[in-house]
Design a protein around this motif. Structure first.
Motif, PDB file in Angstrom:
ATOM      1  N   ASN A  30       0.819  -1.155  -0.007  1.00  0.00           N
ATOM      2  CA  ASN A  30       0.091  -0.029   0.070  1.00  0.00           C
ATOM      3  C   ASN A  30       0.798   1.449  -0.051  1.00  0.00           C
ATOM      4  N   TYR A  31       2.031   1.254   0.832  1.00  0.00           N
ATOM      5  CA  TYR A  31       3.100   2.519   0.781  1.00  0.00           C
ATOM      6  C   TYR A  31       3.377   2.848  -0.558  1.00  0.00           C
ATOM      7  N   SER A  32       3.777   1.612  -1.237  1.00  0.00           N
ATOM      8  CA  SER A  32       4.333   2.053  -2.934  1.00  0.00           C
ATOM      9  C   SER A  32       3.293   2.393  -3.684  1.00  0.00           C
ATOM     10  N   PHE A  33       2.019   2.116  -3.459  1.00  0.00           N
ATOM     11  CA  PHE A  33       0.972   2.499  -4.292  1.00  0.00           C
ATOM     12  C   PHE A  33       0.659   4.093  -3.912  1.00  0.00           C
ATOM     13  N   ILE A  34       0.629   4.397  -2.690  1.00  0.00           N
ATOM     14  CA  ILE A  34       0.339   5.599  -2.191  1.00  0.00           C
ATOM     15  C   ILE A  34       1.480   6.543  -2.831  1.00  0.00           C
ATOM     16  N   SER A  35       2.636   6.118  -2.613  1.00  0.00           N
ATOM     17  CA  SER A  35       3.801   6.996  -3.261  1.00  0.00           C
ATOM     18  C   SER A  35       3.847   7.225  -4.524  1.00  0.00           C
ATOM     19  N   LEU A  73      -8.138   5.862  -1.001  1.00  0.00           N
ATOM     20  CA  LEU A  73      -8.646   4.684  -1.074  1.00  0.00           C
ATOM     21  C   LEU A  73      -7.292   4.007  -0.424  1.00  0.00           C
ATOM     22  N   PHE A  74      -6.029   4.190  -1.035  1.00  0.00           N
ATOM     23  CA  PHE A  74      -5.006   3.351  -0.589  1.00  0.00           C
ATOM     24  C   PHE A  74      -4.578   4.108   0.664  1.00  0.00           C
ATOM     25  N   MET A  75      -4.871   5.039   1.129  1.00  0.00           N
ATOM     26  CA  MET A  75      -4.505   5.750   2.451  1.00  0.00           C
ATOM     27  C   MET A  75      -5.541   4.977   3.350  1.00  0.00           C
ATOM     28  N   PHE A  76      -6.732   4.709   3.243  1.00  0.00           N
ATOM     29  CA  PHE A  76      -7.461   3.970   4.032  1.00  0.00           C
ATOM     30  C   PHE A  76      -6.881   2.630   4.280  1.00  0.00           C
ATOM     31  N   TYR A  77      -6.507   1.925   3.267  1.00  0.00           N
ATOM     32  CA  TYR A  77      -6.081   0.781   3.325  1.00  0.00           C
ATOM     33  C   TYR A  77      -4.739   0.502   4.178  1.00  0.00           C
ATOM     34  N   ALA A  78      -4.000   1.737   4.100  1.00  0.00           N
ATOM     35  CA  ALA A  78      -2.518   1.705   4.820  1.00  0.00           C
ATOM     36  C   ALA A  78      -2.922   1.902   6.231  1.00  0.00           C
ATOM     37  N   CYS A  83      -3.029  -0.225  11.543  1.00  0.00           N
ATOM     38  CA  CYS A  83      -3.975  -0.341  12.863  1.00  0.00           C
ATOM     39  C   CYS A  83      -4.246  -1.814  13.166  1.00  0.00           C
ATOM     40  N   ARG A  84      -3.962  -2.715  12.171  1.00  0.00           N
ATOM     41  CA  ARG A  84      -4.090  -4.239  12.097  1.00  0.00           C
ATOM     42  C   ARG A  84      -5.509  -4.395  12.266  1.00  0.00           C
ATOM     43  N   VAL A  85      -6.505  -3.782  11.533  1.00  0.00           N
ATOM     44  CA  VAL A  85      -8.013  -3.706  11.370  1.00  0.00           C
ATOM     45  C   VAL A  85      -8.215  -4.425   9.793  1.00  0.00           C
ATOM     46  N   LYS A  86      -8.870  -5.616   9.922  1.00  0.00           N
ATOM     47  CA  LYS A  86      -9.019  -6.319   8.720  1.00  0.00           C
ATOM     48  C   LYS A  86     -10.314  -5.791   8.176  1.00  0.00           C
ATOM     49  N   ILE A  87     -10.022  -5.615   6.625  1.00  0.00           N
ATOM     50  CA  ILE A  87     -11.013  -4.984   5.853  1.00  0.00           C
ATOM     51  C   ILE A  87     -11.539  -6.413   5.124  1.00  0.00           C
ATOM     52  N   HIS A  88     -13.063  -6.628   5.189  1.00  0.00           N
ATOM     53  CA  HIS A  88     -13.695  -7.507   4.417  1.00  0.00           C
ATOM     54  C   HIS A  88     -13.566  -7.492   2.803  1.00  0.00           C
ATOM     55  N   ILE A 211       7.572   6.701   4.588  1.00  0.00           N
ATOM     56  CA  ILE A 211       8.949   6.213   4.619  1.00  0.00           C
ATOM     57  C   ILE A 211       8.980   5.831   6.034  1.00  0.00           C
ATOM     58  N   TYR A 212       8.959   6.700   7.013  1.00  0.00           N
ATOM     59  CA  TYR A 212       9.061   6.329   8.489  1.00  0.00           C
ATOM     60  C   TYR A 212       8.128   5.183   8.799  1.00  0.00           C
ATOM     61  N   ILE A 213       7.164   5.335   8.463  1.00  0.00           N
ATOM     62  CA  ILE A 213       6.099   4.118   8.857  1.00  0.00           C
ATOM     63  C   ILE A 213       6.609   3.003   8.360  1.00  0.00           C
ATOM     64  N   CYS A 214       6.768   2.811   7.079  1.00  0.00           N
ATOM     65  CA  CYS A 214       7.314   1.803   6.469  1.00  0.00           C
ATOM     66  C   CYS A 214       8.683   1.104   7.228  1.00  0.00           C
ATOM     67  N   PHE A 215       9.707   2.018   7.647  1.00  0.00           N
ATOM     68  CA  PHE A 215      10.720   1.536   8.432  1.00  0.00           C
ATOM     69  C   PHE A 215      10.265   1.003   9.602  1.00  0.00           C
TER      70      PHE A 215
END
Length: 563
Positions: A30-35, A73-78, A83-88, A211-215
């Motif tokens: 998701n981070y790559s898509f957002i970036s 959309l991808f920010m929501f998925y990220a 937050c470790r919340v599963k999206i159906h 980038i910080y979150i990805c690390f």
């Protein structure tokens, strides 16, 4: 000046895309898509600024929307991932379809009044191109999408702050800053109609936060993966603590052993005051200073525990401390009762050593099974190849011309389940692909032997004797080498390939031939036998032919009984 700033932002955005991928390719989906979408949007703003008429402005606007429509959309998925919340899956399908609809409507600009009822080209300060539009109902749907994702993101973040202590606090703060900055910039730019420079700048800020979150995710996901594997078939507690005394997580058994951990929040300092936690803090300091013991004993009010620590590298010279806590109260009490009875004491010590070895093997097999559960092509492969190696080794032991000790053969059998551990570092999209690989995907797959060797060495170097570590590393690293030198990863040939890897290669290929995969049917035993026979001297060590031939009946009996 504005055009120059936009160009600089585009360059920074492009560098950030590369940085996110190289920093953490395995977990950066998701981070790559957002970036990448940020880069597309920044380029759209630059094209708009350089436009000279309404037609060019419309093209630039569509390029901009290609990024900005999909970003929420991808920010929501990220946010959900952090937050470790599963999206159906059904919800994801609906959201994806709605976003595609909005993008489709945005593409009607210049041909229909659905999205913009009118659009006029203007030039702002310094002759920078822009447009003034009257919005249609299609744009109202876009605003509805923005508000919907805003409410969803805020709700998930609030829930995670309040309820999910196993989520990195720093990642939550960073993700919240992304949402706040983006929301404020979006509405400010709409209110004062100055989005030409503000939105690209905020998007680049979002990239830096990602980038910080990805690390951070890399650190925590390694710990989480290790804990998940070790949790399957053991009764021991596992705790991750950073070198700066920060609590990174633990399994449920650890919470039972040390109840004070329930008050610890992920990414916060371990609080002092509890005897058990103070014990861990002191050990962390000793590890950091380089003067420490791998094993210690800890005595609570009623239980006796044997504790182990291992340094797990997460990035270059950064590491986390993995603590393992084994309840050996019964064994401890029994040893105490033995007193001076040396014979009985030696028996217990030997039994304890065997028990520890069994635990280590469970850890290894557990990790191997986790790898296999991610690979949709090789179900049961680890179990079967381990049995094939065991059958081959039983035959090799009879050959007195080979100068290998029984301990070597024992180590080879124990190391067999680890031969594909490197696949844990392969992207899921490649590992779970049902068909043949593209050349690029195959090149990625060819990296798993060396990655596996590094993982094996890291896992075993502090708990096993060097000879076993060397055998396990060779099995993982060289089982895809060919006797004629046309294998990978290093193109070794002949006797330069370690013997243990040559044995593993036969077992690996034989199982692949006689087992059904999603891209092929299984071969008959006769065809598989002929293929292995023809490969002796080219793909396989010809000195193993006699062993394989003598094992043919046992191998076929095993596969018939296991189906």
């Amino acid at each position: 000046m504005i055009i120059t700033c936009l160009l600089v932002l585009c360059i920074i955005a492009a560098l950030n895309v590369v940085a996110i991928w190289h920093l953490n390719p395995k977990f950066s989906g998701n981070y790559s898509f957002i970036s990448f979408l940020v880069l597309v949007s920044c380029m759209g703003h630059l094209m708009l600024g350089l436009s000279t008429n309404v037609d060019e402005a419309i093209v630039a606007n569509k390029f901009n929307y290609a990024g900005s429509v999909f970003l929420p959309l991808f920010m929501f998925y990220a946010v959900a991932d952090v937050c470790r919340v599963k999206i159906h899956k059904f919800v994801r399908t609906i959201l994806n379809a709605y976003t595609m609809l909005i993008f489709g409507l945005s593409c009607t600009v210049g041909f229909s009044d659905i999205y913009y009822t009118s659009i006029e080209y203007v030039q702002t300060f310094e002759g920078v191109g822009n447009y003034v539009a009257t919005y249609g109902f299609g744009h109202d749907l876009f605003n509805l999408m923005i508000f919907g994702f805003l409410i969803a993101n805020v709700s998930i973040l609030i829930y995670a702050f309040a309820k999910k202590k196993n989520v990195s606090f720093k990642c939550l703060v960073a993700m919240s800053l992304i949402d706040i900055a983006t929301i404020l910039a979006f509405f400010s730019s709409r209110l004062w109609e100055i989005d030409t420079l503000i939105m690209p700048a905020v998007y680049v800020f979002d990239q830096l936060a990602l980038i910080y979150i990805c690390f951070r995710v890399k650190s925590y996901d390694i710990g989480h993966s290790v804990l998940s594997v070790l949790e399957k078939n053991n009764t021991d507690g596992y705790i991750l603590v950073s070198s700066s005394y920060r609590f990174l997580g633990c399994n449920e058994i650890a919470y039972e052993i040390i109840p004070a951990l329930k008050n610890c929040r992920v990414d916060h300092l371990l609080p002092s005051g509890s005897a058990a936690i103070d014990f861990l803090r002191l050990w962390v300091r000793e590890v950091r200073d380089g003067d420490y013991l791998d094993t210690k004993e800890y005595l609570s009010s009623v239980r006796h525990y044997r504790c182990y620590v291992r340094k797990v590298n997460v990035f270059r010279d950064r590491y986390v401390n993995l603590f393992k806590i084994v309840d050996d109260t019964d064994l401890h009490n029994y040893v105490q009762m033995l007193g001076d009875s040396n014979t009985r004491l030696k028996t217990v010590v030997k039994s304890n050593a065997n028990q520890l070895k069994s635990i280590q093997e469970q850890m290894i097999v557990g990790m191997a099974n986790m790898v296999e559960s991610r690979d949709s092509n090789t179900g049961g492969h680890i179990k079967r190849t381990s049995k094939v190696v065991s059958i081959l080794v039983d035959e090799l032991r009879k050959d007195r011309q080979r100068k290998y000790e029984d301990t070597f053969y024992d180590a080879l059998v124990s190391a067999a389940p680890m031969h594909d551990l490197g696949k844990i570092a392969i992207n899921d999209e490649i590992l779970r692909k049902p068909g043949k690989f593209t050349p690029e995907e195959f090149e990625e797959m060819k990296t798993h032997p060396e990655k596996g060797a590094a993982i094996v060495e890291n896992l075993l170097s502090q708990i096993e004797v060097p000879a076993f570590v060397n055998i396990a590393r060779n099995v993982a690293c060289f089982h895809h080498e060919r006797y004629d030198g046309r294998g990978y990863p290093r193109g070794l040939s002949g006797e330069n390939i370690p013997f243990e890897a040559r044995v593993m290669a036969v077992a690996d290929v034989y199982d692949a031939l006689v087992s059904k995969r999603c891209y092929k049917e299984k071969f008959s035993f006769e065809d598989a036998f002929d293929i292995i026979a023809k490969g002796m001297g080219s793909q396989f060590d010809p000195s193993l032919w006699k062993c394989f031939y003598n094992c043919r009946e046992k191998l076929e009996e095993y596969y018939k009984s296991s189906t």
